[in-house]
Design a protein around this motif. Structure first.
Motif, PDB file in Angstrom:
ATOM      1  N   TYR A 157     -22.712  10.587   2.696  1.00  0.00           N
ATOM      2  CA  TYR A 157     -22.956   9.206   2.285  1.00  0.00           C
ATOM      3  C   TYR A 157     -22.511   9.054   0.835  1.00  0.00           C
ATOM      4  O   TYR A 157     -22.980   9.783  -0.042  1.00  0.00           O
ATOM      5  CB  TYR A 157     -24.435   8.856   2.409  1.00  0.00           C
ATOM      6  N   CYS A 158     -21.624   8.118   0.618  1.00  0.00           N
ATOM      7  CA  CYS A 158     -21.123   7.867  -0.729  1.00  0.00           C
ATOM      8  C   CYS A 158     -21.801   6.618  -1.282  1.00  0.00           C
ATOM      9  O   CYS A 158     -21.792   5.567  -0.627  1.00  0.00           O
ATOM     10  CB  CYS A 158     -19.610   7.680  -0.720  1.00  0.00           C
ATOM     11  N   GLY A 159     -22.350   6.729  -2.486  1.00  0.00           N
ATOM     12  CA  GLY A 159     -23.005   5.589  -3.093  1.00  0.00           C
ATOM     13  C   GLY A 159     -22.154   4.866  -4.109  1.00  0.00           C
ATOM     14  O   GLY A 159     -22.547   3.814  -4.616  1.00  0.00           O
ATOM     15  N   CYS A 160     -20.980   5.407  -4.394  1.00  0.00           N
ATOM     16  CA  CYS A 160     -20.111   4.797  -5.395  1.00  0.00           C
ATOM     17  C   CYS A 160     -18.690   5.309  -5.205  1.00  0.00           C
ATOM     18  O   CYS A 160     -18.447   6.281  -4.486  1.00  0.00           O
ATOM     19  CB  CYS A 160     -20.598   5.125  -6.811  1.00  0.00           C
ATOM     20  N   GLU A 161     -17.757   4.658  -5.887  1.00  0.00           N
ATOM     21  CA  GLU A 161     -16.340   4.960  -5.714  1.00  0.00           C
ATOM     22  C   GLU A 161     -15.982   6.380  -6.133  1.00  0.00           C
ATOM     23  O   GLU A 161     -15.210   7.061  -5.436  1.00  0.00           O
ATOM     24  CB  GLU A 161     -15.518   3.951  -6.510  1.00  0.00           C
ATOM     25  N   GLN A 162     -16.532   6.844  -7.269  1.00  0.00           N
ATOM     26  CA  GLN A 162     -16.156   8.186  -7.725  1.00  0.00           C
ATOM     27  C   GLN A 162     -16.599   9.267  -6.749  1.00  0.00           C
ATOM     28  O   GLN A 162     -15.934  10.302  -6.604  1.00  0.00           O
ATOM     29  CB  GLN A 162     -16.697   8.473  -9.131  1.00  0.00           C
ATOM     30  N   ASP A 163     -17.696   9.015  -6.022  1.00  0.00           N
ATOM     31  CA  ASP A 163     -18.120   9.987  -5.013  1.00  0.00           C
ATOM     32  C   ASP A 163     -17.284   9.879  -3.738  1.00  0.00           C
ATOM     33  O   ASP A 163     -17.189  10.844  -2.977  1.00  0.00           O
ATOM     34  CB  ASP A 163     -19.607   9.833  -4.705  1.00  0.00           C
ATOM     35  N   VAL A 164     -16.683   8.728  -3.481  1.00  0.00           N
ATOM     36  CA  VAL A 164     -15.711   8.626  -2.392  1.00  0.00           C
ATOM     37  C   VAL A 164     -14.529   9.544  -2.683  1.00  0.00           C
ATOM     38  O   VAL A 164     -14.046  10.265  -1.802  1.00  0.00           O
ATOM     39  CB  VAL A 164     -15.230   7.174  -2.209  1.00  0.00           C
ATOM     40  N   VAL A 165     -14.063   9.530  -3.922  1.00  0.00           N
ATOM     41  CA  VAL A 165     -12.953  10.404  -4.313  1.00  0.00           C
ATOM     42  C   VAL A 165     -13.344  11.863  -4.115  1.00  0.00           C
ATOM     43  O   VAL A 165     -12.572  12.657  -3.552  1.00  0.00           O
ATOM     44  CB  VAL A 165     -12.544  10.144  -5.773  1.00  0.00           C
ATOM     45  N   PHE A 218     -20.956  21.525  -2.810  1.00  0.00           N
ATOM     46  CA  PHE A 218     -20.324  20.214  -2.905  1.00  0.00           C
ATOM     47  C   PHE A 218     -21.355  19.135  -3.211  1.00  0.00           C
ATOM     48  O   PHE A 218     -21.118  18.245  -4.039  1.00  0.00           O
ATOM     49  CB  PHE A 218     -19.607  19.873  -1.593  1.00  0.00           C
ATOM     50  N   ALA A 219     -22.522  19.198  -2.555  1.00  0.00           N
ATOM     51  CA  ALA A 219     -23.552  18.172  -2.758  1.00  0.00           C
ATOM     52  C   ALA A 219     -23.954  18.075  -4.222  1.00  0.00           C
ATOM     53  O   ALA A 219     -24.284  16.988  -4.718  1.00  0.00           O
ATOM     54  CB  ALA A 219     -24.765  18.467  -1.882  1.00  0.00           C
ATOM     55  N   GLU A 220     -23.923  19.184  -4.928  1.00  0.00           N
ATOM     56  CA  GLU A 220     -24.297  19.183  -6.341  1.00  0.00           C
ATOM     57  C   GLU A 220     -23.284  18.454  -7.213  1.00  0.00           C
ATOM     58  O   GLU A 220     -23.600  18.072  -8.341  1.00  0.00           O
ATOM     59  CB  GLU A 220     -24.458  20.619  -6.831  1.00  0.00           C
ATOM     60  N   THR A 221     -22.065  18.246  -6.718  1.00  0.00           N
ATOM     61  CA  THR A 221     -21.037  17.557  -7.521  1.00  0.00           C
ATOM     62  C   THR A 221     -21.162  16.038  -7.434  1.00  0.00           C
ATOM     63  O   THR A 221     -20.544  15.335  -8.233  1.00  0.00           O
ATOM     64  CB  THR A 221     -19.626  17.953  -7.046  1.00  0.00           C
ATOM     65  N   LEU A 222     -21.933  15.529  -6.460  1.00  0.00           N
ATOM     66  CA  LEU A 222     -22.069  14.086  -6.298  1.00  0.00           C
ATOM     67  C   LEU A 222     -22.925  13.511  -7.417  1.00  0.00           C
ATOM     68  O   LEU A 222     -23.958  14.071  -7.781  1.00  0.00           O
ATOM     69  CB  LEU A 222     -22.683  13.766  -4.936  1.00  0.00           C
ATOM     70  N   GLU A 223     -22.517  12.379  -7.959  1.00  0.00           N
ATOM     71  CA  GLU A 223     -23.153  11.839  -9.150  1.00  0.00           C
ATOM     72  C   GLU A 223     -24.050  10.642  -8.890  1.00  0.00           C
ATOM     73  O   GLU A 223     -25.014  10.412  -9.631  1.00  0.00           O
ATOM     74  CB  GLU A 223     -22.087  11.441 -10.184  1.00  0.00           C
ATOM     75  N   CYS A 224     -23.750   9.856  -7.879  1.00  0.00           N
ATOM     76  CA  CYS A 224     -24.451   8.588  -7.707  1.00  0.00           C
ATOM     77  C   CYS A 224     -25.771   8.780  -6.960  1.00  0.00           C
ATOM     78  O   CYS A 224     -25.883   9.627  -6.068  1.00  0.00           O
ATOM     79  CB  CYS A 224     -23.570   7.595  -6.975  1.00  0.00           C
ATOM     80  N   GLU A 225     -26.738   7.952  -7.293  1.00  0.00           N
ATOM     81  CA  GLU A 225     -28.086   8.105  -6.770  1.00  0.00           C
ATOM     82  C   GLU A 225     -28.137   8.010  -5.255  1.00  0.00           C
ATOM     83  O   GLU A 225     -28.892   8.737  -4.600  1.00  0.00           O
ATOM     84  CB  GLU A 225     -28.986   7.033  -7.394  1.00  0.00           C
ATOM     85  N   LEU A 226     -27.324   7.130  -4.668  1.00  0.00           N
ATOM     86  CA  LEU A 226     -27.374   6.914  -3.230  1.00  0.00           C
ATOM     87  C   LEU A 226     -26.505   7.886  -2.438  1.00  0.00           C
ATOM     88  O   LEU A 226     -26.525   7.872  -1.209  1.00  0.00           O
ATOM     89  CB  LEU A 226     -26.962   5.472  -2.906  1.00  0.00           C
TER      90      LEU A 226
END
Length: 602
Positions: free
Chosen positions: A80-88, A39-47
């Motif tokens: 930790y979500c750094g952006c909206e798309q990673d919240v989704v 799952f961690a690999e799917t996150l896109e935002c730097e933060l």
């Protein structure tokens, strides 16, 4: 016959093994470390970042909450979500394990939940703290009115410092007094502060949101009054207004504005209207000694007299009344130095009117009873006044306290009757003269309401905030030094909840809900408001995926009612209740099938 018995026996054993495996897997390794890594690999935002139980810093990330006694509540991972798309993405990940394995999830912003409800045992924490972009937009069609666009991880201190450093430091929104509080939860639950009687509450300035629903859909909803073309002028961020969702989602905006976070979706951006800062403001602090029980009663009488409905105090004044010492968080310094304070902020073009009010209060209390008083006036800018004059009493960023708090509204001044005043004074005097409580700092706050607060939204037309017509807000916090643990301090706060706070009002401030709350109608006492909230919940989250102890239930779901408070240092969330119930049932059926198999084998 033998074959039939063997078949039933083997079937029962197989079922019991399967269920037992489900129990073990659910308790121990769901999601697995491999699943977390994928799952961690799917996150896109730097933060954006994931912490699991395998990480050495996991406990410190898990315990990013303000109150230490709840550190024994441990989840299975923090996203930790750094952006909206990673919240989704985080929500879809959490929803999978919620629906398939009954693994709960929670939403966290600033981490200041009084009952640490932004985390729970065995849950996935979706943390928005790193979403800190803020910018502003100017509507040139409405007298250059300024709107703020703010992500939920921005704290109140960061918001004010950002505005103070911008070229639009002439505007603000109502805000609180603790700079570490995250805007995400604060704005959804009301938002009390020194500006409330003059300008209203934080929630009154929310004119739009972007929110992620249970299915991962993003809704942008803007109040129809403000849904016009806006020109972005702050190019340092990518914040901008785009087209709004359909008008029939105004009910969701109504629910988000006032009912508190965690029930209807994950807000990823707020749009705030602003007020223009008055040219003059005055902050005063009057300090009184605590000499006796009667001295405390006199102080309470002052508050009740001056801010009575009959006295018609001007709405440009808000006052905080405090009995107690400055909060001590991580020191071994005693005694605390108990005192009584009146801290007021006056917003008025004619600053002399503010001084007249100050002298009127001083004359009523007689100067002989005043230890000291100080005044900070318009020589400071608005932001300097609050950043240096109001936020100075809060702990440093990251400081955490060993303590508990309770928060109620006094709906009618008559609730603060002479007998209740006597009860508060005697209870407080008994506390500070009890040597066994020498290591406990008990602070009792009251904050003036009314003024312009009821005028901002008559009849719940714009917001679902329940405390709008309250006469006053009461907040009690009990803290001690971390090395002493939480048991004694929990006994103190429980005593005040049961014997004092319950005499003031049964209405709980939704932003201050805690482990002492016993019934959801304490948060939503107006039947029509509560029923409408349940209808909206059913419309947008019928599956009840946003589900914690005091979240609004959809129609058809049982309501929570607690007959006794939970033990110190525990958080009895509905998420963990439902998970535990499932595990208990699975364990029961395991035992049942094993017993059946043994019977047939014999």
């Amino acid at each position: 016959m033998q074959t039939k018995q063997q078949f039933i026996s083997f079937t029962a054993i197989a079922l019991s093994v399967a269920l037992l495996a489900r129990v073990v897997v659910s308790d121990e390794v769901i999601p697995s470390l491999d699943e977390w890594a994928s799952f961690a690999e799917t996150l896109e935002c730097e933060l954006s970042e994931v912490f699991t139980v395998n990480d050495t810093s996991f406990l410190s990330e898990n315990n990013r909450n303000y109150y230490r006694p709840f550190d024994d509540i441990v989840g299975v991972g923090v996203i930790y979500c750094g952006c909206e798309q990673d919240v989704v993405r985080a929500l879809q990940f959490a929803r999978h394990y919620q629906s398939e394995y009954e693994v709960p999830f929670s939403i966290r912003s600033g981490g200041h939940s009084n009952g640490a409800f932004s985390k729970c045992d065995g849950c996935i924490v979706i943390d928005l703290y790193r979403m800190k972009e803020q910018g502003y937009l100017v509507n040139f069609d409405k007298d250059n009115a300024v709107m703020l666009a703010v992500e939920p991880g921005v704290t109140l201190g960061e918001l004010l410092r950002g505005l103070a450093a911008s070229d639009r430091s002439d505007v603000s929104i109502p805000h609180g007094t603790c700079e570490g509080v995250g805007i995400g939860g604060f704005a959804q639950g009301g938002g009390l502060g020194y500006q409330q009687r003059t300008y209203g509450l934080t929630v009154d300035y929310v004119v739009g949101v972007r929110v992620v629903d249970c299915e991962g859909n993003i809704h942008q909803i803007i109040d129809a009054e403000y849904d016009s073309d806006l020109v972005r002028v702050n190019e340092t961020t990518n914040l901008s207004l785009t087209s709004s969702s359909s008008a029939d989602e105004s009910d969701l905006l109504w629910a988000i504005r006032g009912a508190g976070g965690g029930s209807f979706g994950i807000v990823t951006k707020f749009f705030f209207k602003t007020f223009t800062i008055a040219p003059s403001q005055l902050l005063f602090k009057i300090v009184y000694p605590i000499l006796s029980q009667q001295n405390i009663s006199h102080f309470l009488d002052l508050y009740q007299w001056y801010f009575s409905d009959e006295n018609e105090v001007p709405d440009f004044l808000t006052v905080y009344f405090r009995v107690g010492a400055d909060l001590t968080f991580n020191t071994e310094i005693f005694p605390f130095g108990y005192k009584m304070n009146l801290d007021g902020v006056c917003f008025q073009d004619d600053i002399e009117l503010c001084y007249d009010i100050l002298y009127e209060i001083l004359n009523y209390t007689e100067m002989a009873y005043v230890d000291s008083y100080s005044v900070i006036n318009s020589s400071l800018s608005y932001y300097d006044l609050f950043l240096d004059g109001v936020f100075t009493d809060v702990p440093p960023q990251g400081a955490r306290t060993m303590g508990y708090s309770r928060s109620h509204f006094i709906m009618d001044q008559a609730d603060l009757s002479p007998s209740v005043v006597s009860l508060i004074a005697s209870s407080y005097w008994a506390h500070i003269t009890d040597d066994s409580k020498a290591a406990q700092n008990l602070v009792f706050y009251m904050s003036t309401m009314r003024g312009n607060i009821p005028n901002m939204d008559a009849d719940f037309a714009k917001t679902s905030f329940e405390g709008r017509n309250a006469w006053s807000w009461v907040y009690v916090v009990a803290v001690t030094i971390p090395t002493l643990g939480s048991e004694a301090i929990y006994a103190t706060i429980s005593h005040w909840e049961e014997n004092v706070m319950s005499q003031l009002s049964d209405v709980v401030y939704v932003n201050g809900v805690d482990d002492g709350t016993s019934n959801i109608t304490q948060l939503y006492p107006t039947a029509s408001v509560y029923e409408r909230l349940r209808e909206i919940k059913s419309k947008y989250d019928q599956q009840n995926c946003f589900n914690w102890k005091w979240s609004v239930p959809p129609i058809g779901e049982p309501e929570i009612m607690i007959t006794s408070t939970s033990a110190a240092g525990t958080s009895d969330t509905s998420n963990t209740e439902s998970t535990d119930n499932v595990h208990h049932l699975q364990t029961f059926f395991c035992s049942f099938f094993v017993a059946v198999s043994i019977c047939f084998c014999i």
